[in-house]
Design a protein around this motif. Structure first.
Motif, mmCIF file in Angstrom:
data_model
loop_
_atom_site.group_PDB
_atom_site.id
_atom_site.type_symbol
_atom_site.label_atom_id
_atom_site.label_comp_id
_atom_site.label_asym_id
_atom_site.label_seq_id
_atom_site.Cartn_x
_atom_site.Cartn_y
_atom_site.Cartn_z
ATOM 1 N N UNK A 168 0.832 -1.210 0.000
ATOM 2 C CA UNK A 168 0.000 0.000 0.000
ATOM 3 C C UNK A 168 0.866 1.259 0.000
ATOM 4 N N UNK A 169 1.933 1.228 0.802
ATOM 5 C CA UNK A 169 2.834 2.393 0.843
ATOM 6 C C UNK A 169 3.462 2.624 -0.530
ATOM 7 N N UNK A 170 3.885 1.548 -1.178
ATOM 8 C CA UNK A 170 4.471 1.681 -2.522
ATOM 9 C C UNK A 170 3.459 2.241 -3.510
ATOM 10 N N UNK A 171 2.190 1.751 -3.390
ATOM 11 C CA UNK A 171 1.156 2.252 -4.308
ATOM 12 C C UNK A 171 0.905 3.745 -4.095
ATOM 13 N N UNK A 172 0.881 4.180 -2.805
ATOM 14 C CA UNK A 172 0.677 5.609 -2.524
ATOM 15 C C UNK A 172 1.829 6.447 -3.077
#
Length: 627
Positions: A376-380
């Protein structure tokens, strides 16, 4: 078999996935349509500016020739030649031919000639050339007929002698008993076609027949945008307007209207023969009666914006989907954990092995949760990077629109270059080479300044460092006054200058000249419609820290308070539509900041506006550098 409503995929009911798909399709469709509408609106705005610019240049380029036939028709030698008998005409012919050749050179036209009442050319500026008009009969030409019937005529056609297209103006030579002949001038439109050429765009002038007579695409000239009736074809052939050639239609396909501003169509791609490209076509009446100006603007940038909008919506929905899956898995993990803890409490002694297995399952679930959080952090982070790229693309689009205002900034130096070149030619004719060379040197400086001005558009968003040197403020002011010398004189503007001799500031010379030229040009525009036209230029020491305070004031109506707060921002202007894009003061502000100076504007209590620039004095900068 489970019912449809109870089927789940990754813990989410199937109807939820279907609802998300429908929502995605709807939002994506709206975003794509909004991106298209906004992009095409921006393209239409550029097209409107293009049409205004082309109409102004057409009026300026062709209008200055319209009075030439009337001037020739008033000459005594012309009247004497037309009144003389056939056997007496040679006595006047050489004088008239020489006069017409001189008028043609001064006007820069293709030819100036005199026509007797039956339509035969009896004198011409090209009388001594192989393709002379002398002896040619033009009685079938509409401009000759209109001149005899109505006093003046205008016609666009291809020369029957030379095969060269051009615009014809004619004026009747009249005496008390009526018209005794006509004077005519033929001019070329090649310079307009060259000046109008813009990559990925096309501009053209369409005459009353629907035939393209001026075009930036050479292959389209003398083709028709609308069907021509057989009767009209017969009239065109009779007047030999297009040198006897049949007018063929231009093969294009109209796709639909864009409100009242224009229409979409597929035209042949002149850069890739055999292909077609989609354009937004816009038109407006030309300054010449019966004609219209048409500009074709490529809509490929609007398609690109649609792709960006689709990518943006897709990214948002992917992020939302990942977050929803994460939340579902998170709730499931918590529920499993609570169930496992409850089971452990009930069978702690009896199910030790089971407890260990459950603990291992929880550890694995926690690892999956950490992995999902990292994803999720990478996607953000990817979303933030995409947003930055969209912002950068927006900046590049704004810089592309700013190029449309460049012509407004070059108008004044071009007027000065024309005046200086005319004066240089006069000095050479008077055998005064020193004065002529001085004018040519001024033209060279003006051209250098124009080249630097075009560079400003590229460096507007991120300005590199410049080398500042001591520059004479007196010379910069004198340069600006020289550019507007004829305008100051013609508009009877009172110019009060109080700049001490030897006033030096630190700046880049050509850019300092451009700053003063911009401010003086704005001041002249402000007082142009006023009864009292006064401009004051002043420079004095600002304070003990080695500053020079430069001011330029006008007696105009001042600046509206709502505009004053944003005056130095791009596209903010008080001028009427079509007379500027609001880039001059924005560019001026960045130039002054590059000098280490500050610029401000205010309204004068007695009326008018005052611009103030706080420069670094050359002596103060030199002292600072010495330390």
């Amino acid at each position: 078999m489970r019912s449809f409503v109870h089927v789940r995929v990754y813990g989410v009911p199937l109807w939820g996935w279907l609802a998300a798909a429908v929502l995605y399709a709807g939002v994506a469709g709206v975003a794509i349509e909004l991106a298209w509408q906004r992009s095409v609106s921006a393209i239409a705005t550029v097209g409107s500016y293009r049409l205004d610019l082309y109409a102004a240049s057409l009026k300026s380029e062709l209008g200055r020739y319209e009075m030439v036939p009337g001037i020739v028709a008033r000459q005594d030698s012309v009247h004497a030649l037309l009144r003389a008998r056939t056997d007496a005409q040679p006595a006047f012919l050489h004088a008239v031919d020489t006069y017409l050749a001189a008028v043609n050179r001064e006007a820069g036209s293709l030819a100036v000639y005199l026509i007797e009442p039956h339509g035969t050319v009896i004198a011409a500026s090209n009388w001594d050339q192989p393709l002379s008009f002398v002896g040619t009969n033009v009685s079938y030409r509409p401009y000759f007929k209109d001149a005899l019937a109505h006093g003046s005529g205008r016609f666009f056609g291809i020369g029957t002698n030379t095969g060269v297209p051009g615009l014809y103006y004619a004026s009747a030579v009249r005496e008390a008993d009526g018209s005794i002949g006509a004077a005519a001038v033929k001019i070329s439109v090649d310079a307009l076609e060259s000046a109008w050429r813009v990559p990925a765009e096309a501009a053209m002038v369409v005459d009353a027949n629907g035939v393209i007579v001026i075009s930036t695409v050479p292959a389209w000239k003398f083709t028709a945008l609308r069907p021509i009736t057989p009767e009209r074809q017969t009239q065109i052939q009779a007047s030999r307007q297009y040198a006897g050639r049949a007018v063929e239609p231009l093969l294009y396909r109209r796709l639909g209207d864009w409100g009242t501003a224009g229409w979409f169509a597929q035209f042949p791609d002149w850069t890739h023969p055999g292909r077609y490209r989609r354009f937004l076509a816009m038109s407006k009446p030309a300054p010449q009666a019966g004609d219209s100006i048409v500009v074709l603007l490529d809509v490929a940038p609007a398609r690109h914006q649609q792709y960006l909008a689709l990518a943006f919506v897709t990214g948002l929905f992917l992020i939302a989907g990942l977050y929803g899956l994460y939340a579902t898995q998170h709730r499931r993990a918590i529920a499993e954990k609570l169930n496992a803890q409850d089971a452990l409490r009930r069978a702690n002694e009896r199910l030790e092995v089971t407890v260990q297995q459950r603990t291992a399952e929880l550890t694995s679930a926690n690892a999956r949760m950490r992995q999902e959080i990292a994803e999720r952090i990478n996607a953000e982070q990817s979303l933030r990077d995409s947003q930055q790229e969209l912002v950068h693309a927006g900046k590049l689009a704004v810089l592309g629109q700013m190029a449309a205002g460049l012509t407004h900034e070059l108008n004044q130096p071009l007027v000065a270059i024309r005046t200086l070149s005319d004066n240089a030619r006069t000095f050479f004719e008077r055998n005064q080479p020193a004065s002529a060379i001085a004018n040519l040197e001024r033209i060279s400086r003006l051209v250098d300044g124009m080249a630097l001005l075009t560079g400003e558009l590229k460096t507007f968003a991120r300005r590199p460092g410049i080398e500042r040197v001591p520059v004479s403020l007196n010379e910069a002011v004198a340069h600006a006054v020289l550019i507007y010398e004829s305008r100051i004189r013609d508009e009877q503007v009172q110019l009060d200058m109080h700049v001490a001799v030897g006033t030096m500031v630190y700046a880049e010379p050509s850019q300092l000249q451009q700053v003063i030229v911009n401010l003086l040009g704005n001041a002249l525009d402000a007082v142009a419609t006023e009864g009292r036209r006064t401009i004051a230029i002043d420079a004095h020491d600002g304070d003990e820290h080695g500053r020079v305070m430069f001011t330029i004031s006008d007696s105009g109506t001042g600046i509206a308070p709502e505009v004053l707060a944003h005056l130095f921002e791009p596209f903010v202007t008080t001028k009427p539509r079509g007379r500027g894009l609001g880039l001059g003061l924005a560019i001026t502000s960045r130039l002054v900041e590059g000098f280490g100076g500050r610029i401000s504007a205010e309204n004068v209590p007695g009326g008018g506006a005052r611009f103030r620039i706080d420069f670094v004095a050359a002596t103060a900068q030199g002292t600072a550098n010495g330390r």
